[in-house]
Design a protein around this motif. Structure first.
Motif, mmCIF file in Angstrom:
data_model
loop_
_atom_site.group_PDB
_atom_site.id
_atom_site.type_symbol
_atom_site.label_atom_id
_atom_site.label_comp_id
_atom_site.label_asym_id
_atom_site.label_seq_id
_atom_site.Cartn_x
_atom_site.Cartn_y
_atom_site.Cartn_z
ATOM 1 N N SER A 136 0.866 -1.188 0.000
ATOM 2 C CA SER A 136 0.000 0.000 0.000
ATOM 3 C C SER A 136 0.898 1.231 0.000
ATOM 4 O O SER A 136 2.122 1.132 0.129
ATOM 5 N N CYS A 137 0.292 2.388 -0.102
ATOM 6 C CA CYS A 137 1.062 3.635 -0.050
ATOM 7 C C CYS A 137 1.754 3.796 1.303
ATOM 8 O O CYS A 137 2.780 4.475 1.384
ATOM 9 N N ASN A 138 1.224 3.180 2.350
ATOM 10 C CA ASN A 138 1.920 3.201 3.650
ATOM 11 C C ASN A 138 3.341 2.650 3.495
ATOM 12 O O ASN A 138 4.298 3.230 3.999
ATOM 13 N N ASP A 139 3.462 1.517 2.813
ATOM 14 C CA ASP A 139 4.763 0.877 2.629
ATOM 15 C C ASP A 139 5.693 1.755 1.793
ATOM 16 O O ASP A 139 6.877 1.889 2.091
ATOM 17 N N ARG B 208 5.532 5.038 1.304
ATOM 18 C CA ARG B 208 5.844 6.304 1.972
ATOM 19 C C ARG B 208 7.099 6.165 2.832
ATOM 20 O O ARG B 208 7.881 7.094 2.959
ATOM 21 N N ASP B 209 7.300 4.984 3.381
ATOM 22 C CA ASP B 209 8.467 4.742 4.237
ATOM 23 C C ASP B 209 9.779 4.673 3.452
ATOM 24 O O ASP B 209 10.838 4.886 4.022
ATOM 25 N N SER C 99 -4.623 4.342 6.501
ATOM 26 C CA SER C 99 -3.384 5.091 6.306
ATOM 27 C C SER C 99 -2.673 5.282 7.638
ATOM 28 O O SER C 99 -3.311 5.488 8.674
ATOM 29 N N THR C 100 -1.358 5.232 7.607
ATOM 30 C CA THR C 100 -0.561 5.474 8.813
ATOM 31 C C THR C 100 -0.096 6.929 8.886
ATOM 32 O O THR C 100 0.561 7.316 9.844
ATOM 33 N N SER C 101 -0.442 7.732 7.890
ATOM 34 C CA SER C 101 -0.073 9.143 7.890
ATOM 35 C C SER C 101 -1.042 9.914 8.778
ATOM 36 O O SER C 101 -2.271 9.849 8.595
#
Length: 123
Positions: free
Chosen positions: A49-52, A54-55, A87-89
């Motif tokens: 996902s975009c979470n991965d 983004r890191d 999302s983790t953001s």
């Protein structure tokens, strides 16, 4: 003016010979780099996902992530895996994000690139 390459064409052509002017004519060189990063990440992970992403992307790449994902999805290189994650953001307040996977087309492009790399290393 030359037509713009699709994401599939850009990824499938390892021996691209783009001139600096052609790169400048692209909608965004940064988006192209983020597309490459997403494709590369997808080759190494079954789902993401975009979470991965983004890191692993520099801050500059975050703004192009959505456009890159959409371009790769539209080009048939990635597809929705059928799941969503929060999302983790902190800025998104837990907004739901799609989980992605490479398509058969994306895996075929990756296999051709790997074969070319192996051939070049063997030479």
């Amino acid at each position: 003016m030359a037509r713009k390459l699709t994401p599939a064409e850009r990824l499938a052509t390892a021996e691209k010979d783009l001139l600096l002017e052609e790169i400048a004519d692209q909608s965004s060189w940064d988006q192209f780099l983020v597309e490459q990063a997403v494709f590369h990440f997808g080759q190494r992970h079954d789902e993401w996902s975009c979470n991965d992403l983004r890191d692993v992307l520099p801050e500059l790449g975050h703004g192009f992530l959505g456009a890159a994902i959409n371009a790769l999805r539209t080009g048939g290189i990635i597809e929705h895996a059928g799941r969503m994650v929060p999302s983790t953001s902190a800025a998104t307040h837990g907004h739901r994000l799609a989980v992605w996977t490479l398509t058969d087309k994306g895996r075929a492009i990756a296999a051709r690139r790997a074969a070319r790399t192996q051939k070049a290393e063997a030479a």
